[in-house]
Design an enzyme around this catalytic site. Structure first.
Site, PDB file in Angstrom:
ATOM      1  N   THR A   1      -3.822   5.243 -21.932  1.00 52.81           N
ATOM      2  CA  THR A   1      -3.767   3.938 -21.289  1.00 52.81           C
ATOM      3  C   THR A   1      -2.361   3.395 -21.541  1.00 52.81           C
ATOM      4  O   THR A   1      -1.652   3.871 -22.423  1.00 52.81           O
ATOM      5  CB  THR A   1      -4.781   2.955 -21.918  1.00 52.81           C
ATOM      6  OG1 THR A   1      -4.550   2.899 -23.326  1.00 52.81           O
ATOM      7  CG2 THR A   1      -6.217   3.388 -21.650  1.00 52.81           C
TER       8      THR A   1
ATOM      9  N   LYS B   1      -2.657  -0.579 -24.490  1.00 52.74           N
ATOM     10  CA  LYS B   1      -3.060  -0.735 -25.898  1.00 52.74           C
ATOM     11  C   LYS B   1      -1.785  -0.811 -26.755  1.00 52.74           C
ATOM     12  O   LYS B   1      -0.989  -1.699 -26.525  1.00 52.74           O
ATOM     13  CB  LYS B   1      -4.019   0.381 -26.275  1.00 52.74           C
ATOM     14  CG  LYS B   1      -5.317   0.290 -25.438  1.00 52.74           C
ATOM     15  CD  LYS B   1      -6.357   1.342 -25.776  1.00 52.74           C
ATOM     16  CE  LYS B   1      -7.545   1.212 -24.833  1.00 52.74           C
ATOM     17  NZ  LYS B   1      -8.540   2.295 -25.016  1.00 52.74           N
TER      18      LYS B   1
ATOM     19  N   ARG C   1      -2.379  -3.302 -17.817  1.00 49.23           N
ATOM     20  CA  ARG C   1      -3.616  -2.501 -17.845  1.00 49.23           C
ATOM     21  C   ARG C   1      -3.461  -1.347 -16.882  1.00 49.23           C
ATOM     22  O   ARG C   1      -3.212  -1.550 -15.695  1.00 49.23           O
ATOM     23  CB  ARG C   1      -4.813  -3.340 -17.417  1.00 49.23           C
ATOM     24  CG  ARG C   1      -5.132  -4.466 -18.329  1.00 49.23           C
ATOM     25  CD  ARG C   1      -6.565  -4.916 -18.142  1.00 49.23           C
ATOM     26  NE  ARG C   1      -7.443  -4.101 -18.934  1.00 49.23           N
ATOM     27  CZ  ARG C   1      -7.660  -4.283 -20.233  1.00 49.23           C
ATOM     28  NH1 ARG C   1      -7.043  -5.240 -20.872  1.00 49.23           N
ATOM     29  NH2 ARG C   1      -8.482  -3.508 -20.895  1.00 49.23           N
TER      30      ARG C   1
ATOM     31  N   GLU D   1      -0.355   4.977  -0.572  1.00 51.27           N
ATOM     32  CA  GLU D   1      -1.052   6.250  -0.853  1.00 51.27           C
ATOM     33  C   GLU D   1      -0.076   7.407  -0.802  1.00 51.27           C
ATOM     34  O   GLU D   1       0.773   7.477   0.086  1.00 51.27           O
ATOM     35  CB  GLU D   1      -2.177   6.465   0.167  1.00 51.27           C
ATOM     36  CG  GLU D   1      -3.392   5.595  -0.125  1.00 51.27           C
ATOM     37  CD  GLU D   1      -4.483   5.755   0.919  1.00 51.27           C
ATOM     38  OE1 GLU D   1      -4.318   6.571   1.849  1.00 51.27           O
ATOM     39  OE2 GLU D   1      -5.510   5.055   0.786  1.00 51.27           O
TER      40      GLU D   1
ATOM     41  N   ASP E   1      -6.010  12.598 -25.793  1.00 52.50           N
ATOM     42  CA  ASP E   1      -6.196  11.260 -25.227  1.00 52.50           C
ATOM     43  C   ASP E   1      -5.601  10.278 -26.230  1.00 52.50           C
ATOM     44  O   ASP E   1      -6.233   9.922 -27.215  1.00 52.50           O
ATOM     45  CB  ASP E   1      -7.689  11.010 -25.010  1.00 52.50           C
ATOM     46  CG  ASP E   1      -7.966   9.627 -24.436  1.00 52.50           C
ATOM     47  OD1 ASP E   1      -7.029   8.786 -24.438  1.00 52.50           O
ATOM     48  OD2 ASP E   1      -9.101   9.379 -24.003  1.00 52.50           O
TER      49      ASP E   1
ATOM     50  N   TYR F   1       0.850  -1.199   0.000  1.00 57.29           N
ATOM     51  CA  TYR F   1       0.000   0.000   0.000  1.00 57.29           C
ATOM     52  C   TYR F   1       0.878   1.237   0.000  1.00 57.29           C
ATOM     53  O   TYR F   1       1.849   1.303   0.742  1.00 57.29           O
ATOM     54  CB  TYR F   1      -0.930   0.026   1.228  1.00 57.29           C
ATOM     55  CG  TYR F   1      -2.372   0.072   0.804  1.00 57.29           C
ATOM     56  CD1 TYR F   1      -2.900   1.226   0.227  1.00 57.29           C
ATOM     57  CD2 TYR F   1      -3.184  -1.040   0.917  1.00 57.29           C
ATOM     58  CE1 TYR F   1      -4.207   1.245  -0.223  1.00 57.29           C
ATOM     59  CE2 TYR F   1      -4.492  -1.027   0.463  1.00 57.29           C
ATOM     60  CZ  TYR F   1      -5.007   0.132  -0.103  1.00 57.29           C
ATOM     61  OH  TYR F   1      -6.279   0.147  -0.565  1.00 57.29           O
TER      62      TYR F   1
HETATM   63  C1  LIG Z   1      -9.500   2.821 -24.222  1.00 54.38           C
HETATM   64  C2  LIG Z   1      -9.707   4.264 -24.155  1.00 54.38           C
HETATM   65  C3  LIG Z   1      -9.951   4.916 -22.940  1.00 54.38           C
HETATM   66  C4  LIG Z   1     -10.304   4.200 -21.657  1.00 54.38           C
HETATM   67  O1  LIG Z   1      -9.520   3.281 -21.173  1.00 54.38           O
HETATM   68  P1  LIG Z   1     -10.019   2.225 -20.070  1.00 54.38           P
HETATM   69  O2  LIG Z   1      -8.729   1.732 -19.558  1.00 54.38           O
HETATM   70  O3  LIG Z   1     -10.835   1.216 -20.812  1.00 54.38           O
HETATM   71  O4  LIG Z   1     -10.809   2.951 -19.038  1.00 54.38           O
HETATM   72  C5  LIG Z   1     -10.015   6.284 -22.931  1.00 54.38           C
HETATM   73  N1  LIG Z   1      -9.888   6.994 -24.050  1.00 54.38           N
HETATM   74  C6  LIG Z   1      -9.684   6.422 -25.251  1.00 54.38           C
HETATM   75  C7  LIG Z   1      -9.551   7.276 -26.456  1.00 54.38           C
HETATM   76  C8  LIG Z   1      -9.608   5.035 -25.339  1.00 54.38           C
HETATM   77  O5  LIG Z   1      -9.446   4.465 -26.528  1.00 54.38           O
END
Ligand SMILES: *Cc1c(COP(=O)(O)O)cnc(C)c1O
Length: 414
Positions: free
Chosen positions: A223, A226, A232, A53, A197, A51
């Site tokens: 993220t 991907k 993750r 925080e 994003d 933990y």
């Molecule tokens: C996948 C994705 C997210 C969210 O990711 P999670 O880990 O599934 O919450 C946010 N923005 C875009 C553009 C994405 O493709």
């Protein structure tokens, strides 16, 4: 899994089935990938037990010397990859990362502007039923009907009209380059903060296969699982002047203890992204996507915007007379995994849309190249032509399995 096979046969059996599915199937969901064995190991490491925080050097619990080390390492490596001023590696996933940005930089009721979900945006970019849509005034821009691309004049017009406090660029189902500079110029005209994003394209940016928003944008979320091919999770990068507000919004604003095992695995994945081979991987993802797109077009498929410049493509199946859901299910039976998806200006419902979305990151990680993409395009066409013929689908599934045997998935030995 040695311990698991002895203590929990039930979960172990399910896990083995999933390994088999991943090893013998073709993964075309563009948001998915195969993390390396080192990333998987670190995700399952004893950092799970800790933990912590707070932030490195300012924690609320003891025993932090190694967690601090690994979190600082993840931050430093992310800075090196993307050339950013500040990084927060604690967000649990992409959606909480975006939420933290809004929470840190906006007031409830402020106006934000993002690409509409059914045009390729993300739920967290202002979908009415999501936290973003409920908390903020959300203006959605669209892609252009004729070209399937974002038209910056349309974005500018909407921005001048609605004066958003935040403009979001970066998408889940858009296959063309993003004009970061154009967005920044529009944002400056209306005094908006810019948020990129890059959840989908972070790996392409890290590997120099897509332009980076970093020189222009204020805040960048991504993220890590991907195209970036880590565990993750997510991270937020920003200019120094937003650092305090972002950090406070992540903790204690939105989250409690960070997932230290994931943080450690992020450090490992970022280390991999810094290696020269990562550039080859990123370039090959795009080459593979273009090869797949070309062959699919030859087979009569209609691609939104007519093709792809990144890792994914969106197919409008209207001319083939097969709904996206039927296509997804038939392809599943043939060992080919992708997802049904709305296409811009879709006449069908989001639960039963007109299109499918597919991409090449996972196949590229397995080492597949253009030659395999051509085969796969053939199987996709064949499957959809014979989508009611289960015998035929089983035949394709066998051929898929044979191909897959030559391209092992990291961490899976069967
Ligand atoms: C996948 C994705 C997210 C969210 O990711 P999670 O880990 O599934 O919450 C946010 N923005 C875009 C553009 C994405 O493709």
């Amino acid at each position: 899994m040695n311990a698991l096979s002895k203590t929990d046969k039930e979960v172990n059996n399910i896990l083995n089935k999933e390994m088999e599915r991943q090893a013998y199937g073709l993964e075309l969901i563009p948001s998915e990938n195969y993390a390396s064995e080192a990333v998987l190991e670190t995700t399952g490491s004893v950092f799970t037990n800790k933990y912590s925080e707070g932030y490195p050097g300012k924690r609320y619990y003891g025993g932090q010397e190694y967690v601090d080390m690994v979190e600082r390492l993840a931050i430093d490596r992310a800075k090196k990859i993307f050339g950013v001023e500040h990084v927060n590696v604690q967000p649990y996933s992409g959606s909480p990362a975006n939420t933290a940005v809004y929470f840190g930089l906006l007031e409830y009721g402020d106006t934000i502007m993002g690409l509409k979900l059914d045009h390729g945006g993300h739920i967290t970019h202002g979908l009415p039923i999501s936290f973003s849509g409920k908390s903020f005034e959300c203006i959605g821009y669209e892609v252009e009907k004729e070209t399937g691309r974002i038209n910056m004049d349309h974005v500018r017009e909407l921005a001048l009209k609605h004066k958003p406090k935040l403009i979001i660029a970066g998408y889940t189902a858009y296959s063309r380059p993003i004009d970061w500079k154009g967005f920044k110029e529009i944002a400056d005209e209306v005094g908006a903060i810019t948020m990129a994003d890059i959840a989908h394209i972070a790996g392409l940016i890290a590997g120099d296969a897509h332009e980076s928003p970093v020189p222009y944008f204020d805040v960048i979320t991504t993220t890590t699982h991907k195209t970036l091919r880590g565990p993750r999770g997510a991270m937020i990068m920003c200019k120094e002047k937003f650092a305090k507000d972002i950090d406070r919004a992540v903790f204690p604003g939105l989250q409690g203890g960070p997932h230290d095992n994931t943080t450690a695995a992020k450090a490992v994945a970022f280390g991999e992204a810094l290696k020269p081979e990562f550039k080859n991987y990123a370039a090959q993802i795009v080459k593979n996507a273009k090869a797949l797109a070309e062959k699919l077009k030859e087979a009569g498929f209609e691609l939104v915007s007519g093709g792809t410049d990144n890792h994914l493509m969106l197919i409008d199946l209207t001319n083939k007379n097969i709904p996206g859901k039927v296509a997804q299910e038939a392809l599943d039976k043939a060992g080919i995994t992708l997802n049904k998806n709305t296409v811009p200006f879709d006449r069908r419902s989001p639960f039963d849309p007109s299109g499918i979305r597919l991409g090449t990151p996972a196949l590229t990680t397995r080492g597949m190249k253009e030659e395999e993409m051509h085969k796969i395009a053939g199987w996709i066409a064949e499957t959809l032509e014979n989508h009611t013929n289960d015998e035929h689908l089983a035949k394709v599934k066998n051929e898929v399995k044979e191909l897959c045997k030559g391209f092992p998935v990291p961490g899976i030995k069967i």
